[in-house]
Design a protein around this motif. Structure first.
Motif, short mmCIF file in Angstrom:
data_model
loop_
_atom_site.label_atom_id
_atom_site.label_comp_id
_atom_site.label_asym_id
_atom_site.label_seq_id
_atom_site.Cartn_x
_atom_site.Cartn_y
_atom_site.Cartn_z
N THR A 39 0.89 -1.21 -0.06
CA THR A 39 0.03 0.00 -0.10
C THR A 39 0.95 1.24 0.05
N PRO A 156 -5.11 -3.74 -0.37
CA PRO A 156 -3.79 -3.69 -1.31
C PRO A 156 -3.99 -2.66 -2.41
N LEU A 157 -2.94 -2.18 -2.85
CA LEU A 157 -2.72 -1.72 -4.29
C LEU A 157 -3.09 -2.89 -5.25
#
Length: 179
Positions: A39, A156-157
């Motif tokens: 992140t 999360p990304l």
């Protein structure tokens, strides 16, 4: 009349759409199952890359982060040696830093060992998870916990965002090496 002439002309298309939809959902789930949680956070107003890894027995701040932001370091109370899995050899961890960070409205600070890592600026390991009573949903790769009376969920990304961050980190490391 043959069977084929009775068939709905859209039936095959519908089956194909369902199969593709299921395949896309399955791919997203598999991607999360295989990925470390990445992140972004803010440290002193700067956007930084963060990893959460419950397999890590310590919280870590990268040497580059500490130096660039001028974070105060203290002598590590229990220095230890770290063995890399490559030709880098052995490294003695002798410093710690308190890192204040934020992710959205969530603000916190954590004591980190200072280590020359290049995977991210900040790594939150098992100590952070334990201290915050964090629950990791492995299916969605999300972290949930209560902080100051409020529920916090960290997502999360995407893989594309992680890739972009890794490129920026690599460029930063190369600039530092050239100096």
């Amino acid at each position: 009349m043959s069977r084929n002439s009775e068939r709905n002309p859209n039936e095959e298309d519908e089956i194909l759409v369902v199969k593709r939809s299921l395949k896309i959902q399955s791919a997203k789930i598999e991607q999360q199952l295989e990925n470390i949680f990445h992140t972004r956070c803010h440290i002193q107003g700067k956007v930084c890359s963060m990893i959460i890894d419950g397999g890590s027995c310590t919280n870590v701040a990268s040497t580059m982060l500490v130096e660039k932001l001028g974070l105060t370091t203290t002598k590590h109370p229990n220095p230890y040696k770290l063995q890399w899995l490559n030709e880098g050899g052995e490294l003695k961890v002798t410093k710690q830093a308190v890192v204040a960070f934020s992710i959205g409205k969530y603000q916190d600070e954590v004591v980190c060992d200072v280590v020359p890592i290049h995977a991210g600026h900040l790594l939150l390991g098992h100590p952070w998870q334990f201290d915050r009573c964090v629950i990791h949903d492995r299916y969605t790769n999300r972290y949930t916990f209560n902080h100051l009376g409020k529920n916090v969920t960290l997502a999360p990304l995407t893989l594309k965002q992680v890739y972009q961050d890794q490129i920026k980190l690599k460029e930063s490391v190369e600039k530092v090496k050239k100096k």
